[in-house]
Design a protein around this motif. Structure first.
Motif, mmCIF file in Angstrom:
data_model
loop_
_atom_site.group_PDB
_atom_site.id
_atom_site.type_symbol
_atom_site.label_atom_id
_atom_site.label_comp_id
_atom_site.label_asym_id
_atom_site.label_seq_id
_atom_site.Cartn_x
_atom_site.Cartn_y
_atom_site.Cartn_z
ATOM 1 N N ASP A 106 83.504 12.594 90.120
ATOM 2 C CA ASP A 106 84.218 11.314 90.220
ATOM 3 C C ASP A 106 85.593 11.407 89.551
ATOM 4 O O ASP A 106 85.848 12.303 88.739
ATOM 5 C CB ASP A 106 83.406 10.198 89.565
ATOM 6 N N ASN A 107 86.456 10.457 89.879
ATOM 7 C CA ASN A 107 87.833 10.483 89.394
ATOM 8 C C ASN A 107 88.154 9.263 88.542
ATOM 9 O O ASN A 107 87.445 8.252 88.558
ATOM 10 C CB ASN A 107 88.812 10.526 90.574
ATOM 11 N N ILE A 108 89.277 9.364 87.805
ATOM 12 C CA ILE A 108 89.841 8.238 87.068
ATOM 13 C C ILE A 108 91.306 8.128 87.476
ATOM 14 O O ILE A 108 92.028 9.138 87.502
ATOM 15 C CB ILE A 108 89.746 8.437 85.541
ATOM 16 N N LEU A 109 91.751 6.915 87.787
ATOM 17 C CA LEU A 109 93.128 6.680 88.195
ATOM 18 C C LEU A 109 93.744 5.634 87.270
ATOM 19 O O LEU A 109 93.191 4.545 87.097
ATOM 20 C CB LEU A 109 93.178 6.190 89.644
ATOM 21 N N LEU A 110 94.874 5.986 86.661
ATOM 22 C CA LEU A 110 95.572 5.089 85.753
ATOM 23 C C LEU A 110 96.922 4.721 86.360
ATOM 24 O O LEU A 110 97.770 5.595 86.589
ATOM 25 C CB LEU A 110 95.799 5.749 84.388
ATOM 26 N N PHE A 111 97.118 3.430 86.635
ATOM 27 C CA PHE A 111 98.375 2.953 87.211
ATOM 28 C C PHE A 111 99.110 2.060 86.214
ATOM 29 O O PHE A 111 98.487 1.354 85.411
ATOM 30 C CB PHE A 111 98.107 2.138 88.485
ATOM 31 N N GLY A 112 100.423 2.065 86.295
ATOM 32 C CA GLY A 112 101.210 1.174 85.456
ATOM 33 C C GLY A 112 102.642 1.657 85.354
ATOM 34 O O GLY A 112 102.935 2.827 85.624
#
Length: 269
Positions: A106-112
């Motif tokens: 699984d993945n983790i996506l950090l936006f900002g």
């Protein structure tokens, strides 16, 4: 144990051969303590083995931290969760256990926007995972893409991507800064495809998916990349004011008057 009856030099050589450095360093002191306190042989052996295991774990973490190339000083303890209320500290702490998602790829996506702590948080998660026994690599996306491009020119791209499989988590920082170039984006897409549902990725980006057409020149490739990344992913949006901007405003100090806006006729010049 009667220490004078032991051939210490031979024992040292044997422990070197068996690669048991902690036991080699500790056994004389432990043996002396065992004689004084009347330890059983089993207790002495158990104590020495436990210290050897602990030392191996320490060295393993040390090696994996060196290869991870994480940002120095970026930990969960130094991350300001209060400044990013939409990110739960409890949720992030649970993620760092790794057992519920890394094994499934699984993945983790950090936006900002820039300056909200995405890289700090990504590196801190990586650090916690290394301490929990996982192998992690942190890389600026542009740097890694350039290395993969070189591997493609050397006809070694498949092998270069395969070598990254040893890392349970690959952190790609600032993916949005990859230039819209067919050669760059194609190797990035191949990397994403190769790790899909096999090995986990953590990606930070200044732009939401709707703006990823600036990364991938082909709309179909953009859609396919996004589809693979979000299929099994935890997504965090850090939509707060830049902490660097807040720090700059704070550094001005209360005694410095705010800068006045220029008159419209001057501003237009």
């Amino acid at each position: 144990m009667n220490a004078p009856n032991i051939d210490a030099a031979r024992l040292t050589m044997a422990l070197n051969e068996l690669r048991l450095p902690a036991i080699k360093a500790l056994w004389p002191r432990f043996a002396e303590q065992a004689d004084k306190e009347g330890w059983s042989a089993a207790r002495l052996l158990s104590a020495l083995v436990e210290h050897e295991i602990a030392e191996r774990e320490r060295r393993r973490i040390e090696r994996h931290l060196a290869e991870a190339r994480l940002l120095p000083g970026k930990t969960l303890q130094t991350f300001d969760f209060a400044a990013v209320p939409m990110v739960s500290k409890a949720h992030i702490s649970a993620i760092t256990a790794g057992d519920s998602w890394i094994g499934k790829g699984d993945n983790i996506l950090l936006f900002g926007p820039p300056g909200v702590g995405k890289s700090h948080l990504a590196s801190a998660i990586g650090l916690a995972l290394v301490e929990n026994g996982y192998r992690v690599l942190f890389a600026r996306t542009t740097d890694l893409v350039q290395k993969l491009q070189q591997a493609r020119r050397d006809l070694a791209l498949e092998g270069a991507i395969a070598k990254l499989d040893k890392f349970h988590l690959l952190i790609l920082d600032d993916i949005a800064y990859v230039t819209k170039d067919q050669a760059e984006t194609s190797v990035l897409f191949e990397l994403i495809s190769a790790r899909y549902e096999r090995r986990s990725m953590l990606i930070t980006a200044n732009q939401a998916f709707g703006a990823w057409n600036t990364i991938f020149p082909d709309p179909a490739m953009t859609l396919a990349a996004v589809d693979r990344l979000v299929h099994h992913a935890s997504i965090f949006e850090l939509n707060v004011e830049s902490y660097r901007r807040r720090a700059a405003e704070k550094a001005k100090g209360p005694g410095r008057p705010p800068q006045k806006a220029l008159p419209a006729d001057i501003a237009a010049d």
